[in-house]
Write a protein that holds these residues in place. Sequence first.
Motif, mmCIF file in Angstrom:
data_model
loop_
_atom_site.group_PDB
_atom_site.id
_atom_site.type_symbol
_atom_site.label_atom_id
_atom_site.label_comp_id
_atom_site.label_asym_id
_atom_site.label_seq_id
_atom_site.Cartn_x
_atom_site.Cartn_y
_atom_site.Cartn_z
ATOM 1 N N ALA A 125 0.816 -1.208 0.000
ATOM 2 C CA ALA A 125 0.000 0.000 0.000
ATOM 3 C C ALA A 125 0.856 1.266 0.000
ATOM 4 O O ALA A 125 0.472 2.282 -0.584
ATOM 5 C CB ALA A 125 -0.947 -0.013 1.200
ATOM 6 N N ASP A 146 -7.119 -7.637 -3.308
ATOM 7 C CA ASP A 146 -6.253 -7.161 -2.231
ATOM 8 C C ASP A 146 -6.124 -8.241 -1.161
ATOM 9 O O ASP A 146 -7.069 -8.998 -0.917
ATOM 10 C CB ASP A 146 -6.832 -5.898 -1.586
ATOM 11 C CG ASP A 146 -6.796 -4.686 -2.497
ATOM 12 O OD1 ASP A 146 -6.244 -4.772 -3.613
ATOM 13 O OD2 ASP A 146 -7.338 -3.637 -2.083
ATOM 14 N N TRP A 147 -4.966 -8.315 -0.523
ATOM 15 C CA TRP A 147 -4.769 -9.327 0.510
ATOM 16 C C TRP A 147 -3.658 -8.925 1.461
ATOM 17 O O TRP A 147 -2.934 -7.972 1.221
ATOM 18 C CB TRP A 147 -4.532 -10.688 -0.121
ATOM 19 C CG TRP A 147 -3.259 -10.821 -0.924
ATOM 20 C CD1 TRP A 147 -2.973 -10.204 -2.099
ATOM 21 C CD2 TRP A 147 -2.131 -11.625 -0.605
ATOM 22 N NE1 TRP A 147 -1.721 -10.576 -2.531
ATOM 23 C CE2 TRP A 147 -1.189 -11.447 -1.643
ATOM 24 C CE3 TRP A 147 -1.827 -12.473 0.452
ATOM 25 C CZ2 TRP A 147 0.041 -12.096 -1.636
ATOM 26 C CZ3 TRP A 147 -0.600 -13.118 0.442
ATOM 27 C CH2 TRP A 147 0.306 -12.927 -0.600
ATOM 28 N N SER A 148 -3.558 -9.675 2.537
ATOM 29 C CA SER A 148 -2.561 -9.410 3.564
ATOM 30 C C SER A 148 -1.785 -10.700 3.848
ATOM 31 O O SER A 148 -2.334 -11.635 4.419
ATOM 32 C CB SER A 148 -3.248 -8.918 4.845
ATOM 33 O OG SER A 148 -2.288 -8.747 5.859
ATOM 34 N N GLU A 154 -0.382 -4.821 4.001
ATOM 35 C CA GLU A 154 -1.533 -4.773 3.110
ATOM 36 C C GLU A 154 -1.041 -4.663 1.668
ATOM 37 O O GLU A 154 -0.277 -3.770 1.344
ATOM 38 C CB GLU A 154 -2.431 -3.578 3.442
ATOM 39 C CG GLU A 154 -2.978 -3.608 4.856
ATOM 40 C CD GLU A 154 -3.802 -4.842 5.163
ATOM 41 O OE1 GLU A 154 -4.564 -5.297 4.286
ATOM 42 O OE2 GLU A 154 -3.675 -5.368 6.278
#
Length: 167
Positions: A125, A146-148, A154
């Motif tokens: 990010a 989007d993913w973590s 992030e």
Amino acid sequence: MLLRLATPEDHEVVGRATVAAYSPFIGGERPDTGYVEQLRDAARRAEEADLWVACSADGAVLGSVTICPEGSPWRELARPGEGEFRMLAVDPAAQGQGVGRALVEHALAHFRVSGASGVVLCSMAEMTAAHALYGRLGFEREPALDWSPAPGVELLSFRLTFAMQES
């Protein structure tokens, strides 16, 4: 600027440059996820994907990108028929000279020639300069992807769909 596949002689300098490029984004309060070692391990990327380097006229490595073909363990987001690249990195001393753009354009050309329907990627990010580059090249945000990978990390996703060619 010359773009070519990395050679074993490049691996150490590519690893150092990649860590240096990512250092502003992975330091501080982030948990140690082993990511620094992944960034440093250019030899593994070259073995399991296609590691490309951008070099100056005198042969100095300026940056690199990992192009992830189908079947590569480095792919995270791409569906069959899509391209994906990772770990776009420009040595801090060479940033702002068009190296990143050249590497991304090379990756896009590679996937167009291979018949991919488009390209997906993810980016931290905080990497707003990279996001701006992706936008200039036609990528759009793909929030559904989007993913973590770890607490406090992030990743934002982007997609570029290639226009269908007329027969």
